[in-house]
Design an enzyme around this catalytic site. Structure first.
Site, PDB file in Angstrom:
ATOM      1  N   SER A 252       0.803  -1.228   0.000  1.00 61.44           N
ATOM      2  CA  SER A 252       0.000   0.000   0.000  1.00 61.44           C
ATOM      3  C   SER A 252       0.830   1.270   0.000  1.00 61.44           C
ATOM      4  O   SER A 252       0.580   2.193  -0.758  1.00 61.44           O
ATOM      5  CB  SER A 252      -0.889   0.049   1.223  1.00 61.44           C
ATOM      6  OG  SER A 252      -1.555  -1.156   1.351  1.00 61.44           O
ATOM      7  N   THR A 253       1.814   1.340   0.892  1.00 58.19           N
ATOM      8  CA  THR A 253       2.506   2.618   1.012  1.00 58.19           C
ATOM      9  C   THR A 253       3.981   2.429   0.752  1.00 58.19           C
ATOM     10  O   THR A 253       4.508   1.325   0.826  1.00 58.19           O
ATOM     11  CB  THR A 253       2.351   3.196   2.433  1.00 58.19           C
ATOM     12  OG1 THR A 253       2.945   2.258   3.335  1.00 58.19           O
ATOM     13  CG2 THR A 253       0.907   3.386   2.815  1.00 58.19           C
TER      14      THR A 253
END
Ligand code: ZN
Length: 682
Positions: free
Chosen positions: A25-26
């Site tokens: 995700s990040t």
């Protein structure tokens, strides 16, 4: 032929590619959770075990660092969908496939397409065939669980934040003018110049009641406004720049400046294209509001008053039209105060150019027209109304004159002092910077020549800036002092005794004049009647007065011929031709509608335009004959008739300016017959 290791994998699957989708995700997860990334890549060997040759395995990892909440920004996921749709994929591989998409819509779309194109799905737990009902059910459940998991995590995080915010412990970015002290308490920025600028900002708004006026004041006085930078490299640094309207509004709407701690002031929503939109919430919907939480620049009451004021102007501007607008520069005195007596809404002011006159003030009620497309309620030129109001003010104001003027004077004085202080601070700041540069230069090792040279340059440029700031300060200070010197003050005080003079003083702007009216008058209701305009004036404090002023004439009415003139022409036509009538009426002092001297041609036009019976018709109706008819009756030629009238044997009356005649009827006993008989005998 490759031996099939799993009954779900068919040769037609192996003919197509295997797509390995990898995502974190990040950016932080990409760096910290390398183990997970490794596991994701390890799936590649599973694909090989199932029979896919290495050249048929495609890795899609362009979404590393992208959140799975929505597919909109994830190019890799979009590509995966495209490949599946194009029937290029035999199998899709992912660590926990349900995490391919953290949103049920995206997930079910993928499932649906995989089902249609007979594409297998594989994760660490097993191999699924979306065409098989049981597998599809399981995959669907996994997707739902995954979304629920995400939801629970987010709400826990959010709940934690809100709880912290409710205690006022959630640390938020501080707006310009505030900082955290060593104990993490919110305090005013210790920089005096920043404080002064913000104080001046709020004081100016309090005085003028308009954000635009604050802007203009800052611009006119050459005052810059501080802004705290948010970008990472220079975070927290203050820059000085001209005040912008959006910024002024943001500061006015920000409860932080009233010492309040507020959280959840805006609502974020996802738009149809996947992007987020932010909307300011109403005060009653804020998640957390702790009043008097820290030191502020204004009180909470002041903040609420400002909000009400801004809302008033907002409504007026956007057509709510029920409220006053702040005074502007135009000459129409009742701008913002005029109310339509027909529908009850505020009347707008327009400036038109008409028939050679410029900026003619016009009061118009467009409310019904703009809101519902009806005809304009009423509209008229404002000279008469303004004149009546001026007279009223002059009458009403005499005992109050001193008070009004002193207020104006006090305001000027206060404004000068505030501005002077803040300008002085600007000089102080440049001086401080110059001193700092000097100290740096003094402290440097003289052997370090390169550094010393740089520091010297810096010192020099700071000194130049200081000089410029000082000159600028003196220039602006002198210019301002002229406005309120002792002499000027005496002048104003002298004027105060004579309000009409103050009113007409060319140094007083229209805006100030309107401000003066607002000290006395609350509003004026205007109704245009057939002949005049009724004005119902409501004074501050509730007293009322009704005046009226003649309705301004339309241009066509203004140039219309005087009815008395028409009546006189009608009478005179019985006995006179047009040029004689013009002479008579000029002697009596009549003029045409446009102010011209009367002539025969003008009288002829007026007679024809007003459908007055011509002199010819009048004589004809009395039985008079034209020359031709007389000649026929007498059996002679027209020349003889003319000759006989010249000799006085026939009576003729001139009927126009071309000297043409009509003749009185000729009876059987008329002496002319004798002449005719004599002529015939010859
Ligand atoms: Zn109206």
């Amino acid at each position: 032929m490759v031996a099939l290791t799993n009954p779900k994998v068919k040769p037609e699957h192996l003919k197509r590619n295997a797509y390995l989708y990898i995502r974190q995700s990040t950016a932080r997860q990409v760096l910290e959770h390398q183990e997970s990334t490794k596991r994701q890549y390890a799936l590649e060997s599973r694909a090989r075990e199932l029979g896919w040759s290495p050249d048929r395995i495609v890795v899609i990892d362009s979404d590393l660092g992208q959140s799975g909440v929505s597919a909109v920004d994830r190019k890799g996921f979009q590509r995966l969908i495209t490949e599946v749709t194009m029937d290029n994929a035999g199998i899709v591989l992912g660590l926990e496939v349900s995490r391919l998409a953290r949103n049920n819509y995206d997930w079910h779309r993928l499932l649906e397409i995989c089902g249609l194109t007979n594409t297998l799905i594989l994760d660490e737990d097993g191999l699924y065939d979306p065409c098989d009902f049981n597998d599809r059910l399981l995959l669907g459940l996994k997707g739902t669980m995954s979304e629920a998991e995400l939801h629970i995590i987010t709400s826990r995080l959010r709940g934690g934040r809100i709880n912290k915010a409710k205690r006022g412990e959630l640390k938020m970015c501080q707006p310009t003018g505030f900082v955290f002290d060593n104990n993490n308490n919110i305090v005013l920025d210790p920089d005096k110049q920043v404080q002064e600028a913000i104080h001046l900002f709020f004081e100016t708004f309090h005085r003028t009641g308009s954000s635009m006026a604050v802007l203009k004041h800052f611009r006119k006085e050459g005052i810059l406004f501080p802004r705290k930078l948010r970008a990472k490299a220079r975070k927290g640094e203050i820059v000085w720049e001209p005040l912008h309207h959006t910024r002024a509004l943001n500061i006015l709407h920000n409860p932080h400046y009233a010492g309040a701690y507020a959280y959840g002031k805006s609502r974020y929503r996802k738009c149809a294209d996947g992007h987020m939109s932010c909307k300011r919430r109403d005060k009653s919907e804020w998640t957390v509001l702790l009043k008097d939480f820290h030191e502020g620049y204004i009180s909470w009451e002041q903040y609420e008053a400002n909000e009400r004021q801004l809302n008033t102007w907002y409504l007026a501007r956007t057509g709510g039209c029920k409220q006053k607008t702040p005074p502007r520069e135009g000459p129409a005195l009742l701008q913002g105060l005029a109310i339509c007596g027909i529908c009850g809404n505020r009347m707008a002011v327009e400036y038109r150019n008409s028939y050679g006159r410029q900026n003619v003030p016009t009061y118009t009620c467009r409310y019904a027209h703009l809101s519902y497309g009806f005809k304009l309620c009423q509209s008229f030129v404002g000279y008469g109304v303004d004149k009546a109001i001026t007279e009223l003010i002059k009458d009403a104001v005499t005992p109050m004159a001193l008070k009004v003027t002193l207020k104006v004077y006090d305001e000027l004085q206060q404004r000068f002092e505030e501005t002077d202080k803040i300008r002085h601070l600007q000089v102080e700041r440049t001086k401080y910077e110059a001193d700092l540069a000097q100290r740096r230069y003094m402290q440097v090792d003289p052997d370090n020549r390169l550094v010393a040279e740089n520091l010297e340059d810096d010192w020099n440029s700071k000194l130049v800036a200081l000089n410029k700031a000082k000159q600028n300060y003196e220039k602006l200070r002198q210019a301002d002092q002229l406005i309120i010197s002792k002499q000027k003050r005496d002048e104003i005080l002298a004027l105060a005794k004579d309000f009409p003079k103050l009113w007409q003083n060319p140094n007083i702007s229209n805006r100030d004049r309107k401000q003066m009216i607002r000290l006395i008058i609350e509003d004026v209701t205007l109704i245009k009647g057939d002949k005049d305009i009724a004005m119902h004036v409501r004074f501050k404090g509730g007293a009322t007065k009704t005046l009226s002023t003649p309705k301004p004439l339309r241009y066509c009415d203004k140039i219309r011929t005087d009815p008395e003139l028409i009546r006189q022409i009608d009478q005179l036509l019985d006995h006179h031709v047009t040029h004689e009538i013009a002479d008579i009426l000029n002697r009596k002092g009549f003029k045409s509608g446009t102010g011209k001297v009367l002539t025969g041609a003008l009288i002829f036009d007026m007679q024809r335009n007003n459908r007055i019976k011509s002199r010819f018709r009048r004589l004809k109706e009395k039985g008079f004959l034209v020359q031709k008819e007389v000649a026929k009756i007498l059996g002679t030629c027209e020349h003889n008739v003319w000759y006989w009238r010249e000799r006085g044997w026939l009576t003729g009356h001139v009927y126009n300016d071309k000297n043409q005649y009509l003749f009185e009827p000729i009876g059987k006993n008329h002496p002319i017959w004798e002449r005719v008989q004599k002529l015939n005998k010859k």
